[in-house]
Design an enzyme around this catalytic site. Structure first.
Site, PDB file in Angstrom:
ATOM      1  N   ALA A 111      39.160  40.517  46.122  1.00  0.00           N
ATOM      2  CA  ALA A 111      38.869  39.471  46.826  1.00  0.00           C
ATOM      3  C   ALA A 111      39.926  39.036  47.504  1.00  0.00           C
ATOM      4  O   ALA A 111      40.149  37.968  48.219  1.00  0.00           O
ATOM      5  CB  ALA A 111      38.343  38.148  45.989  1.00  0.00           C
ATOM      6  N   ASN A 180      40.511  39.106  37.967  1.00  0.00           N
ATOM      7  CA  ASN A 180      40.675  40.569  38.418  1.00  0.00           C
ATOM      8  C   ASN A 180      41.624  40.620  39.680  1.00  0.00           C
ATOM      9  O   ASN A 180      42.609  41.836  39.864  1.00  0.00           O
ATOM     10  CB  ASN A 180      39.485  41.251  38.953  1.00  0.00           C
ATOM     11  CG  ASN A 180      38.297  41.442  37.840  1.00  0.00           C
ATOM     12  OD1 ASN A 180      39.005  41.932  36.589  1.00  0.00           O
ATOM     13  ND2 ASN A 180      37.254  41.371  37.978  1.00  0.00           N
ATOM     14  N   HIS A 210      42.509  31.619  46.727  1.00  0.00           N
ATOM     15  CA  HIS A 210      43.889  32.376  45.863  1.00  0.00           C
ATOM     16  C   HIS A 210      44.946  32.287  46.911  1.00  0.00           C
ATOM     17  O   HIS A 210      44.949  32.373  48.084  1.00  0.00           O
ATOM     18  CB  HIS A 210      43.537  33.603  45.780  1.00  0.00           C
ATOM     19  CG  HIS A 210      42.429  34.114  44.981  1.00  0.00           C
ATOM     20  ND1 HIS A 210      42.349  33.857  43.664  1.00  0.00           N
ATOM     21  CD2 HIS A 210      41.234  34.619  45.386  1.00  0.00           C
ATOM     22  CE1 HIS A 210      41.116  34.209  43.115  1.00  0.00           C
ATOM     23  NE2 HIS A 210      40.410  34.632  44.142  1.00  0.00           N
TER      24      HIS A 210
END
Length: 259
Positions: A111, A180, A210
């Site tokens: 992602a 992850n 993020h």
């Protein structure tokens, strides 16, 4: 045609299976699915059947599945694309996967991105600091082991709550479904013990955010990503499945690469 075998048909795997079955990636076909819970028309009952039908196996079933199948897939001479990168915080597993001889090992970026510039910066000179702050819908970060006060704040509060602040290796162990991207950042830069991670639960968040920061001799970097959450699993960004599709497309056409 590149034949893809899929381990896991959950929030990520089901999207990958659907898109490949509909011809979303030219030259790539779904050949088999190994999942003990989900029934799929191309379902197989064991790893040997999966391997016999596959040129590349996509692991999308979590840390335990990678531990169970990863090394065996490579040793069978089949390429392996890993989605559950957080499992590689286990140094023994990482070493065994890297050292296995046979098929190639690919790590899905998932992602987030920007690893190209960070790796280039590392060649220029060591990165002195690397950190990532991941903000998710509050209840997506709730865990049974948390202090009751924190669980209540996630469930009923109105302000963001930092539920973890520490090294990436610990974050991957505590949040296996949510770290992850942290693991991928660690492997691409300064390692699991040197990347600082903050996990934040925000009751107002509807997307997964993020923010990566890094600094070193080459410069200072800030990379920000805000992804829609998977409708089937709010702990996962919806775009992750499409990162898998992009990856198998690149494996199919290795001459078309952004380097």
């Amino acid at each position: 045609m590149l034949r893809v075998g899929l381990i896991g048909c959950g929030a990520i795997g089901s999207v990958v299976a659907r898109e490949l079955s509909q011809g979303a990636v030219h030259g790539v076909e779904l050949a088999a699915v190994l999942d003990p819970v989900v029934h799929h028309p191309l379902g197989v009952d064991d790893r040997e059947s999966l391997l016999s039908r596959s040129d590349v196996v996509v692991e999308a079933a979590g840390h335990s599945a990678l531990r169970e199948h990863g090394v065996a897939v490579r040793e069978a001479g089949t390429d392996l694309l890993v989605v559950s990168i957080g499992a590689l915080a286990d140094g023994d597993l990482e070493a065994r996967l890297r050292q296995a001889e046979g098929g190639r090992l690919f790590l899905c970026t998932g992602a987030i991105g920007g690893f190209d510039i960070l790796r280039a910066a590392m060649l220029f000179g060591p990165l002195e600091e690397v950190a990532i702050t991941s903000t998710k819908p509050a209840m997506a970060l709730s865990r049974p082991w948390m202090d009751e006060t924190i669980q209540d704040a996630l469930a009923q509060g109105t302000e963001p709550v930092t539920v973890f602040d520490g090294p990436a290796r610990e974050a991957c162990a505590l949040f296996p479904e949510s770290a992850n991207v942290t693991a991928t950042l660690s492997l691409a830069t300064v390692g699991f013990d040197h990347v600082r991670v903050q996990m934040v639960g925000d009751p107002a968040a509807t997307r997964v955010r993020h923010v990566v920061t890094a600094s070193g001799k080459a410069g200072t970097y800030e990379l920000s990503f805000e992804n829609a959450a998977s409708p089937d699993n709010p702990r996962t960004s919806a775009v992750t499945a499409y990162s898998v599709l992009r990856a198998v497309g690149d494996i199919r056409r290795p001459s078309v690469s952004f380097l």
